[in-house]
Design a protein around this motif. Structure first.
Motif, short mmCIF file in Angstrom:
data_model
loop_
_atom_site.label_atom_id
_atom_site.label_comp_id
_atom_site.label_asym_id
_atom_site.label_seq_id
_atom_site.Cartn_x
_atom_site.Cartn_y
_atom_site.Cartn_z
N ILE A 79 -3.17 -9.24 -15.49
CA ILE A 79 -3.08 -8.89 -14.06
C ILE A 79 -2.81 -7.40 -13.92
O ILE A 79 -1.94 -6.84 -14.59
N TYR A 80 -3.56 -6.76 -13.04
CA TYR A 80 -3.34 -5.36 -12.68
C TYR A 80 -3.04 -5.33 -11.19
O TYR A 80 -3.75 -5.95 -10.40
N GLN A 81 -1.97 -4.60 -10.81
CA GLN A 81 -1.52 -4.60 -9.43
C GLN A 81 -1.34 -3.18 -8.88
O GLN A 81 -0.22 -2.72 -8.68
N PRO A 82 -2.44 -2.49 -8.60
CA PRO A 82 -2.28 -1.17 -7.97
C PRO A 82 -1.76 -1.33 -6.54
O PRO A 82 -2.05 -2.32 -5.87
N ARG A 83 -0.95 -0.36 -6.09
CA ARG A 83 -0.38 -0.41 -4.74
C ARG A 83 -0.81 0.83 -3.97
O ARG A 83 -0.99 1.90 -4.54
N LEU A 84 -0.90 0.63 -2.66
CA LEU A 84 -1.38 1.69 -1.78
C LEU A 84 -0.46 1.80 -0.58
O LEU A 84 -0.18 0.79 0.08
N SER A 85 0.02 3.00 -0.31
CA SER A 85 0.84 3.23 0.89
C SER A 85 0.03 4.08 1.87
O SER A 85 -1.03 4.59 1.54
N GLY A 86 0.56 4.21 3.08
CA GLY A 86 -0.12 5.03 4.08
C GLY A 86 -1.09 4.27 4.96
O GLY A 86 -1.77 4.86 5.79
N VAL A 87 -1.19 2.96 4.78
CA VAL A 87 -2.05 2.10 5.60
C VAL A 87 -1.16 0.96 6.09
O VAL A 87 -0.54 0.27 5.28
N ASN A 88 -1.09 0.78 7.41
CA ASN A 88 -0.21 -0.28 7.91
C ASN A 88 -0.92 -1.64 7.86
O ASN A 88 -2.11 -1.73 7.54
N GLU A 89 -0.19 -2.70 8.20
CA GLU A 89 -0.73 -4.05 8.07
C GLU A 89 -1.94 -4.28 8.97
O GLU A 89 -2.93 -4.90 8.55
N THR A 90 -1.90 -3.78 10.19
CA THR A 90 -3.04 -3.94 11.10
C THR A 90 -4.26 -3.23 10.54
O THR A 90 -5.37 -3.77 10.55
N GLU A 91 -4.08 -2.00 10.05
CA GLU A 91 -5.20 -1.25 9.47
C GLU A 91 -5.76 -1.98 8.25
O GLU A 91 -6.97 -1.99 8.03
N MET A 92 -4.87 -2.59 7.45
CA MET A 92 -5.32 -3.36 6.30
C MET A 92 -6.21 -4.51 6.74
O MET A 92 -7.29 -4.73 6.18
N LYS A 93 -5.75 -5.24 7.77
CA LYS A 93 -6.49 -6.41 8.23
C LYS A 93 -7.80 -6.03 8.92
O LYS A 93 -8.73 -6.84 8.97
N GLU A 94 -7.88 -4.82 9.44
CA GLU A 94 -9.08 -4.38 10.15
C GLU A 94 -9.96 -3.49 9.29
O GLU A 94 -10.72 -2.67 9.78
N SER A 95 -9.86 -3.67 7.99
CA SER A 95 -10.67 -2.90 7.05
C SER A 95 -11.30 -3.85 6.04
O SER A 95 -10.75 -4.89 5.73
N ALA A 96 -12.45 -3.44 5.54
CA ALA A 96 -13.07 -4.13 4.41
C ALA A 96 -12.64 -3.38 3.15
O ALA A 96 -12.57 -2.15 3.14
N TRP A 97 -12.34 -4.13 2.09
CA TRP A 97 -11.87 -3.55 0.84
C TRP A 97 -12.79 -3.99 -0.29
O TRP A 97 -12.97 -5.18 -0.51
N ASP A 98 -13.40 -3.05 -0.98
CA ASP A 98 -14.26 -3.34 -2.12
C ASP A 98 -13.64 -2.73 -3.37
O ASP A 98 -13.31 -1.53 -3.39
N VAL A 99 -13.49 -3.55 -4.41
CA VAL A 99 -12.84 -3.14 -5.64
C VAL A 99 -13.90 -2.97 -6.73
O VAL A 99 -14.75 -3.86 -6.92
N TYR A 100 -13.83 -1.84 -7.44
CA TYR A 100 -14.74 -1.56 -8.54
C TYR A 100 -13.91 -1.16 -9.76
O TYR A 100 -12.96 -0.39 -9.65
N MET A 101 -14.29 -1.68 -10.93
CA MET A 101 -13.64 -1.26 -12.17
C MET A 101 -14.67 -0.49 -13.00
O MET A 101 -15.81 -0.91 -13.15
N ASP A 102 -14.23 0.66 -13.51
CA ASP A 102 -15.10 1.58 -14.23
C ASP A 102 -14.84 1.49 -15.73
O ASP A 102 -13.70 1.62 -16.18
N LYS A 103 -15.92 1.25 -16.46
CA LYS A 103 -15.85 1.30 -17.93
C LYS A 103 -17.03 2.14 -18.39
O LYS A 103 -18.18 1.79 -18.15
#
Length: 176
Positions: free
Chosen positions: A52-76
């Motif tokens: 498990i990898y758990q990166p954390r992000l600050s500076g975005v509130n809960e409403t902004e989180m819910k009103e955003s699309a999040w796409d995760v990419y892993m680079d190798k």
């Protein structure tokens, strides 16, 4: 003997603009874009030692989180793998999810190895596309046709190109 003289009088009105050439023909301007896209770059992770990898992000509130699309990419090695999905050489399957942690005002992302041996990834990139309009379908009837952008979200480079992401849109979250 002939004498020529010249005098300068008032300027006349400007003539009409010439026609554009075949290759320079004016087209109809498209509608201005309104995407608010940010790329967050995190350290890589070794899934062979910790599933498990758990990166954390600050500076975005809960409403902004819910009103955003999040796409995760892993680079190798310069290849970007869209998550959830299969990683490097289709050897391992990963799931992703995120939640808002009110006590720390952070978004906790979770990338979890679900099947396979795991691999070591160089970095993780999370692309946030903030909504510019939110329609609550639970209380309002939605009408009209929804059109998804003509982009393959499983392809990191296509997302970057489509949204014209430049260095000002990238936030480096890797530890130094």
């Amino acid at each position: 003997m002939v004498i020529f003289t010249a005098c300068e009088g008032p300027a006349g009105p400007e003539g009409p603009a010439g026609a554009d050439g075949q290759d320079g023909a004016d087209g109809v301007d498209g509608e201005d874009g309104n995407a608010n896209v940010t790329v967050y770059i995190f350290d890589g992770h070794d899934f062979t030692g910790n599933s498990i990898y758990q990166p954390r992000l600050s500076g975005v509130n809960e409403t902004e989180m819910k009103e955003s699309a999040w796409d995760v990419y892993m680079d190798k090695d310069g290849f970007f793998y869209h998550m959830p999905g299969w990683g490097y050489q289709d050897a391992s399957f990963y799931e992703t999810y995120h939640t808002y942690i009110g006590s720390s005002s952070e978004i906790a992302f979770n990338i979890e190895l679900k099947d396979g041996p795991g691999e070591v990834y160089d970095e993780v990139r999370i692309v946030r596309t903030a909504a510019n309009n939110v329609v609550d379908s639970t209380t309002t009837k939605v009408s009209g046709d929804f059109q998804e952008p003509p982009v393959d979200f499983s392809n990191y480079q296509e997302v970057v190109d489509y949204y014209n992401i430049d260095s000002d849109d990238i936030v480096d979250m890797r530890s130094k």
